[in-house]
Motif scaffolding. Structure first.
Motif, mmCIF file in Angstrom:
data_model
loop_
_atom_site.group_PDB
_atom_site.id
_atom_site.type_symbol
_atom_site.label_atom_id
_atom_site.label_comp_id
_atom_site.label_asym_id
_atom_site.label_seq_id
_atom_site.Cartn_x
_atom_site.Cartn_y
_atom_site.Cartn_z
ATOM 1 N N GLN A 9 0.825 -1.201 0.000
ATOM 2 C CA GLN A 9 0.000 0.000 0.000
ATOM 3 C C GLN A 9 0.864 1.258 0.000
ATOM 4 O OE1 GLN A 9 -3.237 -0.014 -0.500
ATOM 5 N NE2 GLN A 9 -3.251 2.226 -0.525
ATOM 6 N N ALA A 10 2.048 1.163 0.585
ATOM 7 C CA ALA A 10 2.951 2.321 0.606
ATOM 8 C C ALA A 10 3.369 2.701 -0.814
ATOM 9 C CB ALA A 10 4.185 2.009 1.449
ATOM 10 N N HIS A 11 3.571 1.718 -1.670
ATOM 11 C CA HIS A 11 3.916 2.007 -3.065
ATOM 12 C C HIS A 11 2.736 2.677 -3.778
ATOM 13 C CE1 HIS A 11 6.832 -1.414 -2.296
ATOM 14 N NE2 HIS A 11 7.626 -0.471 -2.768
ATOM 15 N N CYS A 12 1.534 2.197 -3.479
ATOM 16 C CA CYS A 12 0.341 2.821 -4.059
ATOM 17 C C CYS A 12 0.246 4.282 -3.655
ATOM 18 C CB CYS A 12 -0.923 2.095 -3.605
ATOM 19 S SG CYS A 12 -1.179 0.480 -4.339
ATOM 20 N N GLU A 13 0.449 4.543 -2.382
ATOM 21 C CA GLU A 13 0.322 5.908 -1.877
ATOM 22 C C GLU A 13 1.382 6.819 -2.475
ATOM 23 O OE1 GLU A 13 0.418 5.285 2.307
ATOM 24 O OE2 GLU A 13 -1.578 4.348 2.367
ATOM 25 N N ALA A 14 2.584 6.291 -2.698
ATOM 26 C CA ALA A 14 3.643 7.088 -3.303
ATOM 27 C C ALA A 14 3.266 7.502 -4.719
ATOM 28 C CB ALA A 14 4.956 6.310 -3.301
ATOM 29 N N LEU A 15 2.699 6.576 -5.484
ATOM 30 C CA LEU A 15 2.265 6.899 -6.842
ATOM 31 C C LEU A 15 1.079 7.867 -6.823
ATOM 32 C CD1 LEU A 15 2.484 3.594 -8.952
ATOM 33 C CD2 LEU A 15 3.848 5.675 -9.201
ATOM 34 N N GLN A 16 0.200 7.691 -5.858
ATOM 35 C CA GLN A 16 -0.966 8.571 -5.767
ATOM 36 C C GLN A 16 -0.569 10.017 -5.490
ATOM 37 O OE1 GLN A 16 -3.077 6.448 -2.730
ATOM 38 N NE2 GLN A 16 -4.090 5.053 -4.163
ATOM 39 N N ARG A 17 0.565 10.209 -4.819
ATOM 40 C CA ARG A 17 1.042 11.567 -4.523
ATOM 41 C C ARG A 17 1.740 12.207 -5.718
ATOM 42 N NH1 ARG A 17 2.478 9.025 0.464
ATOM 43 N NH2 ARG A 17 4.625 8.752 -0.274
ATOM 44 N N ASP A 18 2.054 11.403 -6.720
ATOM 45 C CA ASP A 18 2.745 11.912 -7.902
ATOM 46 C C ASP A 18 1.754 12.691 -8.763
ATOM 47 O OD1 ASP A 18 3.986 12.243 -10.418
ATOM 48 O OD2 ASP A 18 5.221 10.462 -10.104
ATOM 49 N N PRO A 19 1.974 13.982 -8.989
ATOM 50 C CA PRO A 19 1.018 14.786 -9.766
ATOM 51 C C PRO A 19 0.809 14.274 -11.190
ATOM 52 C CG PRO A 19 3.089 15.965 -9.432
ATOM 53 C CD PRO A 19 3.130 14.782 -8.533
ATOM 54 N N ARG A 20 1.778 13.533 -11.719
ATOM 55 C CA ARG A 20 1.634 12.999 -13.074
ATOM 56 C C ARG A 20 0.623 11.867 -13.145
ATOM 57 N NH1 ARG A 20 8.032 12.415 -13.312
ATOM 58 N NH2 ARG A 20 7.405 11.437 -11.359
ATOM 59 N N MET A 21 0.205 11.351 -11.989
ATOM 60 C CA MET A 21 -0.757 10.253 -11.938
ATOM 61 C C MET A 21 -2.183 10.754 -11.749
ATOM 62 S SD MET A 21 1.144 7.586 -12.342
ATOM 63 C CE MET A 21 2.306 8.591 -13.273
ATOM 64 N N GLY A 22 -2.390 12.042 -11.836
ATOM 65 C CA GLY A 22 -3.706 12.622 -11.602
ATOM 66 C C GLY A 22 -4.795 11.985 -12.448
ATOM 67 N N GLY A 23 -5.893 11.609 -11.802
ATOM 68 C CA GLY A 23 -7.032 11.029 -12.509
ATOM 69 C C GLY A 23 -6.967 9.540 -12.695
ATOM 70 N N LYS A 24 -5.848 8.920 -12.328
ATOM 71 C CA LYS A 24 -5.725 7.477 -12.496
ATOM 72 C C LYS A 24 -6.012 6.766 -11.175
ATOM 73 C CE LYS A 24 -2.047 8.101 -15.944
ATOM 74 N NZ LYS A 24 -2.956 8.148 -17.094
ATOM 75 N N ARG A 25 -6.755 5.682 -11.261
ATOM 76 C CA ARG A 25 -7.027 4.876 -10.064
ATOM 77 C C ARG A 25 -5.820 3.962 -9.833
ATOM 78 N NH1 ARG A 25 -12.629 1.648 -8.738
ATOM 79 N NH2 ARG A 25 -11.891 0.462 -6.936
#
Length: 275
Positions: A229-245
């Motif tokens: 889940q920590a890897h998920c959260e790191a990607l979720q904080r990346d602005p380039r991932m905006g709008g992606k689940r």
């Protein structure tokens, strides 16, 4: 007249009795062998063969799927070795072939290929009835998936980081995901010239993959890399991932063929329905 079954390399294997001594170098097939009721004939497995947990603990380990302890296998005096084209090293298999009488090679590439896998092992080891029961269960799951409507989605299925790696569309994983109308990106076939079955890519920089813009859902698999889940959260904080689940997905349910595919299809249908 003896019954013969043909494996993924075209080699025909005769039916054997209860005297077979089986070493499996494929985690999902070890689980399948137990599902076929071959408990007493399984004499060796890899350290990654972890299911069914209550039974594999009694079976000696012979190393990993690629780092096989050849002498440990020799000491077990197997009559049959079960391997897989993608998961095991060819040179190691050839070395083992010099003293194991029967090497059964497997290579399922789609969920439907499990039907022939069940039939192959069932025919070799005299477990036709058990194989037929598994086939009935799988066909029911496949029929259910085929008759349901799932919203189409472009997904990125991550199997590794440093470098980031995903799957081509001619892999078993991608075929499983297509059952619920999830199309993997990039749209490449690993069997084509210059393409890899498990391609690497970059999220950022000059070499950022252009197809990332079309990804709607990013799935971080729990194997072979242990995404958390920590890897998920790191990607979720990346602005380039905006709008992606972005979410974790059980890698065993998606990538393990054999008996696990029956439960895996149900798992995917549940995930897709909740999307």
């Amino acid at each position: 007249m003896s019954t013969r079954a043909v494996d993924a390399t075209g080699v025909a294997h005769e039916k054997v009795g209860t005297g077979a001594r089986i070493v499996s170098l494929v985690p999902s097939i070890t689980e399948l062998l137990f599902a076929l009721g071959l408990d007493r004939q399984i004499v060796g497995r890899t350290g990654f063969c972890v299911h069914p947990r209550d039974k594999v603990r009694n079976v000696p380990k012979v190393g990993g799927t690629k780092a096989v302890n050849v002498e440990a296998v020799r000491a077990l005096q197997p009559t049959h070795l079960i391997v897989n084209i993608d998961e095991n090293e060819r040179d190691t298999v050839e070395q083992l072939r010099t003293f194991v009488p029967h090497v059964v090679v497997t290579h399922p590439q789609t969920p439907h290929d499990n039907l022939s896998l069940y039939a192959l092992l069932g025919a070799i080891f005299g477990r036709e009835r058990e194989a037929s029961n598994l086939a009935d269960q799988l066909e029911a799951r496949l029929h259910e998936a085929a008759t349901r409507a799932f919203r189409p989605q472009n997904v990125l299925y991550l199997i590794w980081r440093e470098p980031w790696m995903t799957v081509a569309r001619d892999t078993y994983i991608s075929a499983m995901l297509r059952l619920v109308n999830w199309q993997t990106l990039p749209d490449v076939q690993g069997g084509t010239a210059g393409a890899a079955r498990y391609p690497s890519f970059e999220f950022a920089g000059a070499n950022r993959a252009p197809w990332l813009a079309d990804v709607e859902r990013i799935l971080l698999s729990t194997e072979p890399y242990r995404f958390t889940q920590a890897h998920c959260e790191a990607l979720q904080r990346d602005p380039r991932m905006g709008g992606k689940r972005i979410e974790l997905i059980d890698g065993e349910m998606v990538s393990w063929y054999g008996a696990r595919a029956i439960e895996g299809i149900a798992y995917l249908m549940q995930r897709a329905a909740a999307a």
